[in-house]
Design a protein around this motif. Structure first.
Motif, PDB file in Angstrom:
ATOM      1  N   GLN A 208       0.605  -1.515  -0.147  1.00 27.53           N
ATOM      2  CA  GLN A 208      -0.340   0.034  -0.098  1.00 27.53           C
ATOM      3  C   GLN A 208       0.905   0.791  -0.272  1.00 27.53           C
ATOM      4  O   GLN A 208       1.586   1.129   0.581  1.00 27.53           O
ATOM      5  CB  GLN A 208      -0.437  -0.304   1.483  1.00 27.53           C
ATOM      6  CG  GLN A 208      -2.378   0.209   1.275  1.00 27.53           C
ATOM      7  CD  GLN A 208      -3.180   0.350   2.368  1.00 27.53           C
ATOM      8  OE1 GLN A 208      -3.044   1.233   2.967  1.00 27.53           O
ATOM      9  NE2 GLN A 208      -3.711  -0.960   2.198  1.00 27.53           N
ATOM     10  N   GLY A 209       0.739   1.930  -1.077  1.00 24.63           N
ATOM     11  CA  GLY A 209       1.079   3.416  -0.609  1.00 24.63           C
ATOM     12  C   GLY A 209       2.124   2.953  -1.718  1.00 24.63           C
ATOM     13  O   GLY A 209       2.942   5.086  -1.530  1.00 24.63           O
ATOM     14  N   THR A 210       2.768   2.070  -2.495  1.00 22.43           N
ATOM     15  CA  THR A 210       4.066   2.208  -2.832  1.00 22.43           C
ATOM     16  C   THR A 210       3.637   3.059  -4.364  1.00 22.43           C
ATOM     17  O   THR A 210       5.166   3.741  -5.118  1.00 22.43           O
ATOM     18  CB  THR A 210       4.529   1.388  -3.695  1.00 22.43           C
ATOM     19  OG1 THR A 210       2.936   0.339  -3.381  1.00 22.43           O
ATOM     20  CG2 THR A 210       5.311   0.522  -2.114  1.00 22.43           C
ATOM     21  N   GLY A 211       2.207   3.580  -4.709  1.00 26.58           N
ATOM     22  CA  GLY A 211       1.960   4.193  -5.649  1.00 26.58           C
ATOM     23  C   GLY A 211       1.451   3.350  -7.121  1.00 26.58           C
ATOM     24  O   GLY A 211       1.358   3.636  -8.070  1.00 26.58           O
TER      25      GLY A 211
ATOM     26  N   GLY B 183      -3.594  -3.094  -2.465  1.00 27.67           N
ATOM     27  CA  GLY B 183      -2.469  -2.456  -1.432  1.00 27.67           C
ATOM     28  C   GLY B 183      -2.347  -3.235  -0.228  1.00 27.67           C
ATOM     29  O   GLY B 183      -3.160  -4.313   0.031  1.00 27.67           O
ATOM     30  N   ARG B 184      -1.025  -4.656  -0.505  1.00 30.59           N
ATOM     31  CA  ARG B 184      -0.939  -4.616   0.814  1.00 30.59           C
ATOM     32  C   ARG B 184       0.289  -4.039   1.604  1.00 30.59           C
ATOM     33  O   ARG B 184       1.177  -3.728   1.325  1.00 30.59           O
ATOM     34  CB  ARG B 184      -0.050  -6.160   0.729  1.00 30.59           C
ATOM     35  CG  ARG B 184      -0.986  -7.427   0.127  1.00 30.59           C
ATOM     36  CD  ARG B 184      -1.508  -7.138  -1.698  1.00 30.59           C
ATOM     37  NE  ARG B 184      -0.825  -8.380  -1.872  1.00 30.59           N
ATOM     38  CZ  ARG B 184      -2.332  -8.066  -2.815  1.00 30.59           C
ATOM     39  NH1 ARG B 184      -3.008  -7.192  -2.842  1.00 30.59           N
ATOM     40  NH2 ARG B 184      -3.721  -9.285  -3.178  1.00 30.59           N
TER      41      ARG B 184
ATOM     42  N   VAL C 125       4.892  -3.322  -8.569  1.00 36.10           N
ATOM     43  CA  VAL C 125       5.382  -1.528  -8.108  1.00 36.10           C
ATOM     44  C   VAL C 125       5.872  -0.919  -6.669  1.00 36.10           C
ATOM     45  O   VAL C 125       5.365  -1.409  -5.526  1.00 36.10           O
ATOM     46  CB  VAL C 125       3.977  -0.635  -7.936  1.00 36.10           C
ATOM     47  CG1 VAL C 125       4.131   0.993  -7.688  1.00 36.10           C
ATOM     48  CG2 VAL C 125       3.436  -1.216  -9.520  1.00 36.10           C
ATOM     49  N   VAL C 126       7.835  -1.050  -6.581  1.00 34.74           N
ATOM     50  CA  VAL C 126       7.802  -0.554  -5.632  1.00 34.74           C
ATOM     51  C   VAL C 126       8.202   0.364  -5.450  1.00 34.74           C
ATOM     52  O   VAL C 126       8.708   1.546  -6.965  1.00 34.74           O
ATOM     53  CB  VAL C 126       9.066  -1.670  -5.090  1.00 34.74           C
ATOM     54  CG1 VAL C 126       8.311  -2.893  -4.868  1.00 34.74           C
ATOM     55  CG2 VAL C 126       9.933  -1.405  -7.080  1.00 34.74           C
TER      56      VAL C 126
ATOM     57  N   THR D  91       8.837   3.219  -8.222  1.00 32.07           N
ATOM     58  CA  THR D  91       8.225   4.752  -8.553  1.00 32.07           C
ATOM     59  C   THR D  91       9.440   5.516  -7.484  1.00 32.07           C
ATOM     60  O   THR D  91       9.979   5.380  -7.093  1.00 32.07           O
ATOM     61  CB  THR D  91       6.661   4.214  -7.825  1.00 32.07           C
ATOM     62  OG1 THR D  91       6.894   4.169  -5.865  1.00 32.07           O
ATOM     63  CG2 THR D  91       5.519   3.776  -8.461  1.00 32.07           C
ATOM     64  N   LYS D  92       8.470   7.141  -7.551  1.00 28.56           N
ATOM     65  CA  LYS D  92       8.833   8.345  -6.837  1.00 28.56           C
ATOM     66  C   LYS D  92      10.433   8.188  -6.433  1.00 28.56           C
ATOM     67  O   LYS D  92      11.758   8.492  -5.917  1.00 28.56           O
ATOM     68  CB  LYS D  92       9.140   7.884  -4.999  1.00 28.56           C
ATOM     69  CG  LYS D  92       7.015   7.343  -4.521  1.00 28.56           C
ATOM     70  CD  LYS D  92       7.038   7.207  -3.305  1.00 28.56           C
ATOM     71  CE  LYS D  92       5.406   7.065  -3.441  1.00 28.56           C
ATOM     72  NZ  LYS D  92       4.766   6.621  -2.493  1.00 28.56           N
ATOM     73  N   MET D  93      11.445   7.840  -7.666  1.00 27.24           N
ATOM     74  CA  MET D  93      12.332   8.311  -8.485  1.00 27.24           C
ATOM     75  C   MET D  93      12.429   9.467  -7.768  1.00 27.24           C
ATOM     76  O   MET D  93      13.899   9.891  -7.878  1.00 27.24           O
ATOM     77  CB  MET D  93      12.362   7.405  -9.623  1.00 27.24           C
ATOM     78  CG  MET D  93      12.360   6.103  -9.685  1.00 27.24           C
ATOM     79  SD  MET D  93      13.671   5.184  -9.755  1.00 27.24           S
ATOM     80  CE  MET D  93      14.772   6.123 -10.897  1.00 27.24           C
TER      81      MET D  93
END
Ligand code: GDP
Length: 300
Positions: free
Chosen positions: A112-115, A197-198, A224-225, A252-254
């Motif tokens: 969860q929340g990884t995008g 999401g987990r 998705v990480v 994500t969030k690079m």
């Protein structure tokens, strides 16, 4: 600063050790490789992957025939670059496409929340804008996070992509099956399924994901990480791969303040390539191209 800035500076420092040298020898490369190793570990690269990379650079660089007009320094930089691109797995990892007339199915999984939801919409937009534009259906399979479905619907509206949803009260396997029927009926060629999401790697949800994968005959299962979690992202990719079998990762969030460990470790640790990266909305296409050949750079 920008991700990889420090790494790039350190690498430049290493390359300077070869300034004025005519050849790369075992002894001249030794000090440089120690510096490379330190720079990579500083960037939070996994130790095993670091050692593999350093060994590969060493065996390629030592005794290398110098090309006329190319300095030992430049040649060393080229070898390093090639190996870094290789471990990121960016170049040799296109998305699978079905050829039997059925729509290509891409599952997005992850904590969860990884995008995930954001990545689903970015990927849809990316595929829409390809040279051969795809007709994409987004399927809202995250029935556990209350806002996820609305979020996907609103993103879909913004990028003009249809979102298939059955609300929260339905089994995600059923949603996926019905979504595929809708895709065939509406002549969509690509289906992207956003899954629940987990919080942690949890067996019940893992089984559910496996069921969705089987029911949809998914062509791609992308984990998705979050790049901000560094090496943890690489470990997670390994775990998901063992449990359900993934085909690649979306990092994500690079655009955040990461040291690059995730980007550099995922493929080396999990043996699965990073197929796309999410870089928020800040990074220019040109800058992103330095990081990976294929990327999600969509702005909403
Ligand atoms: P999900 O729970 O996995 O579906 O995650 P979401 O897609 O809802 O994203 C969680 C949060 O991360 C949201 O606030 C997103 O705006 C943000 N986010 C997603 N991708 C990126 C990215 O590439 N860069 C940045 N900076 N934020 C992102």
């Amino acid at each position: 600063g920008m991700m990889f800035d420090t790494l790039a500076e350190n690498m430049a420092g290493v390359a300077n050790l070869f300034t004025g040298q005519k050849t790369i020898t075992e002894s001249s490369v030794e000090g440089a490789l120690n510096e490379v190793k330190r720079a990579l570990l500083d960037a939070d690269l996994n130790l095993m992957v670091t050692n593999t990379l350093v060994d590969a650079v060493k065996s390629k660089a030592v005794g290398m025939k110098l090309v006329d007009g190319v300095t030992a320094k430049q040649q060393f930089v080229n070898v390093m670059n090639d190996e870094l691109v290789e471990i990121m797995g960016a170049e040799q990892a296109p998305l699978a496409r079905r050829t039997d007339g059925k729509p290509t199915v891409i599952l997005l999984a992850g904590l969860q929340g990884t995008g995930k939801t954001t990545a689903a919409a970015k990927l849809a937009k990316y595929l829409q804008q390809e040279e051969e534009p795809k007709k994409v259906l987004l399927v809202a399979g995250d029935v556990y996070r209350p806002a996820a479905i609305d979020q996907l619907i609103s993103l879909g509206k913004r990028i003009d992509v249809e979102v298939f949803s059955m609300g929260q009260g339905v089994d995600p396997v059923e949603i996926t099956k019905a979504g595929l029927e809708r895709a065939v009926e509406g002549e969509f060629d690509t289906v992207i399924v956003d899954t629940a999401g987990r919080q942690v790697v949890d067996d019940t949800l893992m089984t559910e994901l496996k069921d969705i994968q089987v029911a949809s005959e998914a062509d791609e299962v992308l984990l998705v990480v979050d790049a901000m979690t560094g090496q943890e992202a690489a470990t997670l990719a390994s775990v998901f791969n063992e449990k359900i079998g993934i085909t690649g990762a979306v990092l994500t969030k690079m655009d955040g303040d990461t040291r690059g460990g995730a980007a550099l470790s995922v493929q080396g640790v999990s043996q699965k390539p990073i197929k796309f990266v999410g870089i928020g909305e800040k990074m220019s296409e040109e800058e992103a191209a330095k990081l990976a050949k294929k990327m999600i750079n969509a702005e909403f």
